[in-house]
Design a protein around this motif. Sequence first.
Motif, PDB file in Angstrom:
ATOM      1  N   GLN A 124       3.348   6.139  -1.377  1.00 60.90           N
ATOM      2  CA  GLN A 124       3.714   5.204  -0.267  1.00 60.90           C
ATOM      3  C   GLN A 124       4.905   5.949   0.148  1.00 60.90           C
ATOM      4  N   ARG A 183       4.419  10.307   1.510  1.00 67.98           N
ATOM      5  CA  ARG A 183       3.868  10.336   2.717  1.00 67.98           C
ATOM      6  C   ARG A 183       4.786  10.352   3.925  1.00 67.98           C
ATOM      7  N   LYS A 184       6.074   9.599   3.637  1.00 66.73           N
ATOM      8  CA  LYS A 184       6.820   9.397   4.694  1.00 66.73           C
ATOM      9  C   LYS A 184       7.932  10.641   4.756  1.00 66.73           C
ATOM     10  N   ARG A 215      -2.327   9.190  20.711  1.00 63.33           N
ATOM     11  CA  ARG A 215      -1.692  10.077  20.303  1.00 63.33           C
ATOM     12  C   ARG A 215      -2.264  10.521  18.737  1.00 63.33           C
ATOM     13  N   TYR A 216      -2.488  11.694  18.171  1.00 56.43           N
ATOM     14  CA  TYR A 216      -3.339  12.118  17.246  1.00 56.43           C
ATOM     15  C   TYR A 216      -2.621  12.984  16.276  1.00 56.43           C
ATOM     16  N   THR A 242      -3.238  29.266   4.907  1.00 56.68           N
ATOM     17  CA  THR A 242      -2.526  28.040   5.386  1.00 56.68           C
ATOM     18  C   THR A 242      -3.598  26.983   5.825  1.00 56.68           C
ATOM     19  N   PHE A 289      -5.875  21.724   5.058  1.00 53.40           N
ATOM     20  CA  PHE A 289      -6.782  20.591   5.925  1.00 53.40           C
ATOM     21  C   PHE A 289      -7.734  20.059   5.001  1.00 53.40           C
ATOM     22  N   THR A 326      -6.054  16.712   4.415  1.00 54.05           N
ATOM     23  CA  THR A 326      -5.540  15.725   5.355  1.00 54.05           C
ATOM     24  C   THR A 326      -6.818  14.938   5.954  1.00 54.05           C
ATOM     25  N   ARG A 327      -6.691  14.110   7.005  1.00 52.73           N
ATOM     26  CA  ARG A 327      -7.334  13.666   7.968  1.00 52.73           C
ATOM     27  C   ARG A 327      -6.395  13.223   9.138  1.00 52.73           C
ATOM     28  N   ALA A 328      -7.334  13.028  10.176  1.00 53.36           N
ATOM     29  CA  ALA A 328      -6.601  12.635  11.581  1.00 53.36           C
ATOM     30  C   ALA A 328      -6.206  11.147  11.756  1.00 53.36           C
ATOM     31  N   VAL A 329      -5.480  10.669  12.228  1.00 55.15           N
ATOM     32  CA  VAL A 329      -5.155   9.407  12.605  1.00 55.15           C
ATOM     33  C   VAL A 329      -4.925   9.425  14.059  1.00 55.15           C
ATOM     34  N   SER A 330      -5.337   8.480  14.848  1.00 57.92           N
ATOM     35  CA  SER A 330      -4.939   8.307  16.268  1.00 57.92           C
ATOM     36  C   SER A 330      -4.257   6.925  16.588  1.00 57.92           C
ATOM     37  N   PHE A 331      -3.251   6.774  17.432  1.00 59.52           N
ATOM     38  CA  PHE A 331      -2.432   5.642  17.734  1.00 59.52           C
ATOM     39  C   PHE A 331      -2.878   5.478  19.216  1.00 59.52           C
ATOM     40  N   GLN A 391       9.140   4.207  19.955  1.00 60.79           N
ATOM     41  CA  GLN A 391      10.301   4.266  18.827  1.00 60.79           C
ATOM     42  C   GLN A 391       9.296   4.001  17.588  1.00 60.79           C
ATOM     43  N   MET A 392       8.203   3.514  17.622  1.00 61.27           N
ATOM     44  CA  MET A 392       7.258   3.450  16.191  1.00 61.27           C
ATOM     45  C   MET A 392       6.462   4.743  16.090  1.00 61.27           C
TER      46      MET A 392
END
Lengths: 530, 530
Positions: free
Chosen positions: B57, B60-61, B144-145, B484, B488, B491-496, B502-503
């Motif tokens: 938690q 990851r940031k 956005r991904y 390199t 992957f 990881t996995r992709a996330v989209s917004f 700003q977020m």
Amino acid sequence: MIQIEGKQLIGFTDHAEGAKTLRSTNASTGDKLQYTFSKATRDEVALACEKAGTAFQTYRKKTGIEKAYFLETIAMEIEELGEQLIDICSQETALPKTRIESERNRTKNQLLMFASMLREGSWLDARIETADPLRKPLPKPDMRYLHVGLGPVVVFGASNFPLAFSVAGGDTASALAAGCPVVFKAHSAHPATSELVAKAILSAAKQTQMPDGVFSLLHGDGNVVGMQLVKHSQIKAVGLTGSFAAGKALFDAAAQREHPIPVYAEMGSTNPVFVLPGALRKNPEELAKGFAASVTLGVGQFCTNPGMMLYRKDTSSEIFLQNLKAAFENTSGGAMLTDGIFNAYTTGIARHQAIDQIDVLAQGKRTGENNSAHPMLFKTTSHVLSDHPDLAEEIFGPTSILVEMQTKDEMLSAARNLSGHLTATIHGTEEDLLAHEDLLDILTQKVGRIIINGFPTGVEVCSAMVHGGPFPATTDGRSTSVGTASIFRFTRAVSFQNMPQQMLPAELKDENPLAIWRLINGVRTKEAIK
Amino acid sequence: MIQIEGKQLIGFTDHAEGAKTLRSTNASTGDKLQYTFSKATRDEVALACEKAGTAFQTYRKKTGIEKAYFLETIAMEIEELGEQLIDICSQETALPKTRIESERNRTKNQLLMFASMLREGSWLDARIETADPLRKPLPKPDMRYLHVGLGPVVVFGASNFPLAFSVAGGDTASALAAGCPVVFKAHSAHPATSELVAKAILSAAKQTQMPDGVFSLLHGDGNVVGMQLVKHSQIKAVGLTGSFAAGKALFDAAAQREHPIPVYAEMGSTNPVFVLPGALRKNPEELAKGFAASVTLGVGQFCTNPGMMLYRKDTSSEIFLQNLKAAFENTSGGAMLTDGIFNAYTTGIARHQAIDQIDVLAQGKRTGENNSAHPMLFKTTSHVLSDHPDLAEEIFGPTSILVEMQTKDEMLSAARNLSGHLTATIHGTEEDLLAHEDLLDILTQKVGRIIINGFPTGVEVCSAMVHGGPFPATTDGRSTSVGTASIFRFTRAVSFQNMPQQMLPAELKDENPLAIWRLINGVRTKEAIK
């Protein structure tokens, strides 16, 4: 007019050894249509897989431009099916013709999107590290890397998108783009539609000199024909949009093969919508209308249907509920896609109604068709959700459940308890959103797509889409089944060490004849190597 | 000097509730060393997983630069371990100090490679599709991904690379780079080495303000501690380099979890080498020497050891065999890593010797250490290979089998019958290679890496490496465990959708503050969005 013959279309030849026991149904009336279909025999299933394996040896060597031309020709051939496709598809699915027309457009656009990606050519992630024979202590070899197709792919048609997630839908388009032949298991809810589209694909394959076996269409039961397909040694990956039960069964079968293969099953989700206090106060009427429309769009038969809304009880929430009640009562149901889907919907609704602490907030209008779903909006509290975690499971159809929270902590806790979903939505003012970055952070870990101040239905087909999410939304949370990135479900990378120029694929030759983007010694460039 | 305490290092606290029954062994002599280790209890395993979940938690940031600094500090701390690491590691593994030193360099370079990738920032494949509110029939949303870490990863140490594929090896480096905490199960063949390196990682984590639990080290049995780790709900992926039996058992356990998770097990392979007639004629002596050296390098204890050579019998092949016999008889064995590996080698050799039609072409020199492997070179014909397909299975150690073919067709047929391997090698003149494009085409479908006129040992760590291959070489043929691209796996992709500026993560903000490569409306660019 193309005649519907009800046969297996195995590459360029037709077969119908099995019993002609499958009937096409008019979903609006429940009447049988005149089309009958033979179920694929074991030999026919095996033949389709063997032909796909043979076709792979030719198809994998087709250039990007050749594959693009094939996909573009499929799109054109689907257009050529004209009104016959719209009529038959609408009969078989009870979906309105306007919806089928827009789905046909989407299907064509998906094919054209992949064609355009193939023509441009950079998608296969070409990477080159040039040799350094003088490096100490060891010389550096010349290494070149790109993606290749996995091999023949089995795709299962979805009931709810008879075109865009069916025979020439996203899974087929991305597999063919990746260089993989497709063996397609038609969904029994729209077999005549499937035959028409399959004939369009096969006609395009012939016109563009693609190998016999690059595409086959089979009819039959998922747990017979489907299982045989997934277990066949020629098959290297599986794509599916369907139920949890179907997806998990295929995943298990694929994992238990002697040589396990990946299964990309998109199994749906509840797509929770979180409404923050400011948004609820600011525009309760618009929010209520938008939500009611998203829940009932297409009789609620979307993977991204918002099946749950979580909001905070405060002075304005009552006004919001009144608006929502009014908006929802203005919605209509309609014929569902199949008897099975209607029965599952009825069972799901009954399960909610059997729980005392779940209220019915509003009901939509009944309509008179066969298998007509009655839109239902339920309401409960966070405690009931805690006691009945299965409330967060999908009921496929025009229904949703509102969960009233007392505090922000309750909302965060509900978010933390979510399993994997395709989407999560947050409605909030700018102030709300900044005060709930913790909620956003939790939800980002639970889903493939976060929507701000919108609704999850409507999946944009583009390079930046993730239509996927952690298990149980899908069997492989690293993948998307919509958008250009979906091609990587059906590829793997290969590298070539010290390969002479003339033997390298065009994408990896020094001169970069296709003028694609490449990663050369870690730097992204379109330049040639001198 | 760091004291070896033999405890579980669970984040920043030590635990030793379990019995101190693990002993470190001097692999060259078979004598027990003075270090004893406690086996992790169920509670300790659970604690490490829970701590990793909590650390995720925070971790990851962390920005790319913060994670890069962490990895760079690990590399520095490993260097700081100095001679103590070299001495202990050499004792535990019987590998020469020069080899350990070069492996330490590789380990540091792998960490620095990922750090450099994180500092540059483009790796996470940022994709943006800008909104078009006027699009008909429906407005286009802003999408956005980017890639995010999967969550805590369990990594199992490999016996044969006590540094580069162990505690701070490639799997750990790529998982930490991806933003995933690591719970590391130490290999029982080098527990003291593991403790030293784990302490370097934990020291780096403290110095760079990484969260408690971002890394833990556990000792114990693979089928007890390992299985518990793979089944823990906090664990989201598994990395392993090991045997087929170990990898497949973990894969099965992970697939059978309530929420299945990916397992990336690199399980080794035979790495066939095909010698074409021209190459065999051209320089039989050099080829023979190179092959003998590759088979016996590091007592043959490499995943990419060439365990099989296929060549065509002709007038020059006898000369080549004479050269090979001479070169191989000049090689030496040496102490193997563990009793288990030595016993498996001995069994494998005996299995070959029990088959009448397999001859011993040459033997290397015996040496006097504990568990000293005797290099063995066998020879047989294509018919024997057809009758005994298990000859194509790996024997881990300094041995290989030559398979004599009569025709090109026999060679192609043998290639077609191969299962998945990490590598395949072709030796040929330019003329040979052009006459064998069909062979290259078959092999490209069987392996992750094709080597031309070289040897498979020596795996370049770079952006263009694939160290992977179709099952059974690995459990996930779409992945690489070196280079390199290995990031992957975790990881996995996330989209917004329609997320306020700003977020958004910095990588996806309009102004492109990190100046990374992005795909904007399908075009690759470093430009900001205006």
